[in-house]
Design an enzyme around this catalytic site. Structure first.
Site, PDB file in Angstrom:
ATOM      1  N   HIS A   1       0.774  -1.268   0.019  1.00  0.00           N
ATOM      2  CA  HIS A   1      -0.027  -0.159  -0.026  1.00  0.00           C
ATOM      3  C   HIS A   1       0.796   1.219  -0.048  1.00  0.00           C
ATOM      4  O   HIS A   1       2.042   1.190   0.321  1.00  0.00           O
ATOM      5  CB  HIS A   1      -0.820   0.023   1.258  1.00  0.00           C
ATOM      6  CG  HIS A   1      -0.181   0.328   2.776  1.00  0.00           C
ATOM      7  ND1 HIS A   1      -0.064   1.560   2.966  1.00  0.00           N
ATOM      8  CD2 HIS A   1       0.172  -0.512   3.479  1.00  0.00           C
ATOM      9  CE1 HIS A   1       0.475   1.542   3.973  1.00  0.00           C
ATOM     10  NE2 HIS A   1       0.713   0.425   4.364  1.00  0.00           N
ATOM     11  N   CYS A   2       0.138   2.205  -0.235  1.00  0.00           N
ATOM     12  CA  CYS A   2       1.083   3.715  -0.409  1.00  0.00           C
ATOM     13  C   CYS A   2      -0.064   4.701   0.682  1.00  0.00           C
ATOM     14  O   CYS A   2      -0.633   4.108   1.300  1.00  0.00           O
ATOM     15  CB  CYS A   2       1.258   4.485  -1.821  1.00  0.00           C
ATOM     16  SG  CYS A   2      -0.408   4.431  -2.835  1.00  0.00           S
ATOM     17  N   MET A   3       0.070   6.027   0.384  1.00  0.00           N
ATOM     18  CA  MET A   3      -0.526   6.673   1.258  1.00  0.00           C
ATOM     19  C   MET A   3      -2.138   6.365   1.214  1.00  0.00           C
ATOM     20  O   MET A   3      -2.602   6.469   2.192  1.00  0.00           O
ATOM     21  CB  MET A   3      -0.413   7.975   0.877  1.00  0.00           C
ATOM     22  CG  MET A   3       0.991   8.533   1.384  1.00  0.00           C
ATOM     23  SD  MET A   3       1.044   8.714   3.330  1.00  0.00           S
ATOM     24  CE  MET A   3      -0.440   9.788   3.587  1.00  0.00           C
TER      25      MET A   3
ATOM     26  N   ARG B   1      -3.696   3.949  -1.653  1.00  0.00           N
ATOM     27  CA  ARG B   1      -4.053   3.133  -2.200  1.00  0.00           C
ATOM     28  C   ARG B   1      -3.689   1.715  -1.845  1.00  0.00           C
ATOM     29  O   ARG B   1      -2.578   1.642  -1.396  1.00  0.00           O
ATOM     30  CB  ARG B   1      -3.527   3.107  -3.692  1.00  0.00           C
ATOM     31  CG  ARG B   1      -3.802   4.506  -4.359  1.00  0.00           C
ATOM     32  CD  ARG B   1      -3.574   4.471  -5.551  1.00  0.00           C
ATOM     33  NE  ARG B   1      -3.410   6.016  -6.361  1.00  0.00           N
ATOM     34  CZ  ARG B   1      -3.350   6.475  -7.473  1.00  0.00           C
ATOM     35  NH1 ARG B   1      -2.435   5.520  -8.262  1.00  0.00           N
ATOM     36  NH2 ARG B   1      -3.434   7.698  -7.869  1.00  0.00           N
TER      37      ARG B   1
END
Length: 497
Positions: A28-30, A32
């Site tokens: 995951h990122c910030m 998504r």
């Protein structure tokens, strides 16, 4: 209760992406949840978008489900646990609704918002194909090096801001040195993390990449001279660490090809660290230091002298850069500026693109009173847009409509111009971390003036972006015929909605 909600969200997502057997990777990122999927045809896009927790989906090198900041970090481990638990289980057979989801609704059942969503998905697919160039794929890999560092940057940035407030108001002075150490510790060693992630991303041994990058921050480099100058700890920063780790990967791969297996465990790491370390000390640190200094000087000069014009251009072009995949080249630049100055002056200007997007969406809502479908999409996506998550508005509203995407860029340009103007006048607005945007950026703001002035410049910049995006879209976002068609193409029973 929150854990149960996150588990329920993860459980709802898993069958819609084809089950555990179809998931090859989970990160995951910030904002998504990023998934690798084995069989794209098993993913049920329409059903995913219908989930209340899902703000949108983006298909890139991975399948990305937009859940929003905070939520994604809690749902991801729950989702990963379900994947691990169910990976060996046979996939459940598709029921008729699943097949319907994959084939898509019939044209007669399509509402205008669904048509726009389908058009947005097609645009994303075409853009993905255009973005699959060697340069853009390389930039994407560079971005993947820095994305895992964003949570630490945000946490340390907020702590640094809190420490600044305590210092300015003279509150709890005994706590100030402790908070300074907590906020600065990560940044003092960020080169090591960059080196570790670089080696991991490009197929080397992560700890060897970190070991070579650690040379850059070691205090003893002050005893080394290169190009007639004494080196200083940290010289070259993240760019030097990136170059050193990339070199280490190449040296390590060469060793793996030529060193006998019986000697590999001794020779390969030694040669990798020695060769890469010497090149780093007697070449890369100096060169990367010069480049880093030039980046900082150029960014400051651009906004200090270009002012409103520079901000207008940067704010207006950011959304097209995102569409072209070129925005990823800015991540190392932001990180370099944060490392050098404590904040990046570019991010608040770029954040104005999101403000223009919000203003454009509000105008779409006002101009289409007869289209309940699109208005519902706008209403559901606006809260995320205010917090800087722009994908639902971009791919669900403005981009498929065409003109509103352009007028959203106009809003971003005016907001960026406002922030750039005040930078030229002496009030710099910067961000101590990368990732957040919109209202979520407020806790990370920092500048060369008291915090109140910095907050005011950014807040008014957002308002300018909202207003300019709204007005540009309201007056120029639709042709007469398009406006009539969109207001007529409404769901059954939606008149007057």
């Amino acid at each position: 209760m929150s854990d149960e909600k996150n588990r329920a969200t993860a459980a709802a997502l898993l069958p819609l992406v084809g089950g555990a057997a179809n998931v090859t990777s989970v990160t995951h990122c910030m904002t998504r949840l990023r998934l690798g999927v084995a069989d794209r045809s098993l993913v049920r896009d329409d059903a995913l978008k219908a989930l209340p927790a899902v703000l949108g989906v983006v298909e890139d090198d991975t399948y990305q489900i937009v859940l929003g900041p905070g939520t994604v970090a809690r749902v991801t481990p729950e989702f990963a646990a379900l994947v691990d638990a169910g990976r060996d289980a046979p996939p459940a057979p598709d029921d008729p609704p699943a097949a319907a989801d994959r084939t898509g609704p019939t044209p007669s059942a399509l509402s205008t918002a669904e048509e726009l969503a389908a058009q947005g998905a097609a645009l994303k697919a075409r853009q993905k194909a255009r973005n699959a160039t060697p340069v853009k794929l390389f930039l994407r890999r560079i971005a993947d090096i820095f994305v895992p560092l964003i949570p630490a940057l945000i946490g340390c940035g907020i702590i640094a801001g809190l420490n600044g407030l305590l210092t300015n108001f003279g509150v709890l002075p005994a706590l100030v040195p402790a908070l300074a150490a907590i906020a600065s510790g990560f940044m003092s060693l960020i080169a090591v993390f960059v080196g570790h992630n670089t080696a991991k991303e490009f197929g080397g041994t992560p700890v060897l990449g970190g070991a070579v990058a650690a040379i850059i921050v070691y205090a003893g480099v002050a005893q080394v001279s290169a190009f007639g100058q004494q080196l200083s700890p940290g010289q070259g920063g993240v760019l030097g660490a990136l170059g050193a780790a990339l070199l280490a990967v190449q040296v390590e791969k060469a060793c793996r090809r030529y060193v006998p297996e019986a000697l590999d465990v001794l020779v390969t790491p030694t040669v990798t660290v020695l060769v890469s370390g010497l090149v780093t000390l007697f070449g890369l640190m100096f060169l990367a230091g010069e480049v880093s200094t030039a980046i900082g000087t150029c960014a400051n000069w651009l906004l200090a002298h270009g002012g409103a014009a520079a901000g207008f251009l940067i704010g207006g072009l950011f959304l097209p850069l995102v569409m072209l995949g070129l925005h990823q080249a800015l991540i190392p630049i932001h990180t370099t500026l944060i490392e050098q100055q404590g904040y990046t002056v570019l991010l608040p200007v770029l954040a104005m693109a999101g403000a223009g997007q919000v203003g454009a969406a509000l105008a779409v809502y006002v101009r289409l009173p007869g289209n309940r479908s699109i208005r519902t999409t706008v209403r559901s996506a606006l809260p995320a847009g205010f917090l800087g998550v722009g994908e639902p508005l971009i791919y669900g509203v403005s981009l498929p409509l065409g003109r509103p995407f352009v007028t959203a860029c106009v809003g971003g340009a005016f907001g960026g111009g406002f922030v750039g103007l005040f930078n030229q006048l002496g009030t710099t607005a910067g961000s101590t971390a990368i990732g957040p945007s919109g209202w979520a950026l407020f806790p990370l703001l920092k500048g060369n003036q008291p915090l109140g002035a910095t907050l005011a410049v950014y807040a008014v910049g957002l308002l300018v972006g909202y207003a300019a995006g709204f007005l540009a879209t309201y007056f120029f976002g639709f042709g007469k015929q398009a406006l009539a068609d969109l207001n007529a193409a409404t769901d059954p029973g939606a008149a007057g909605g």
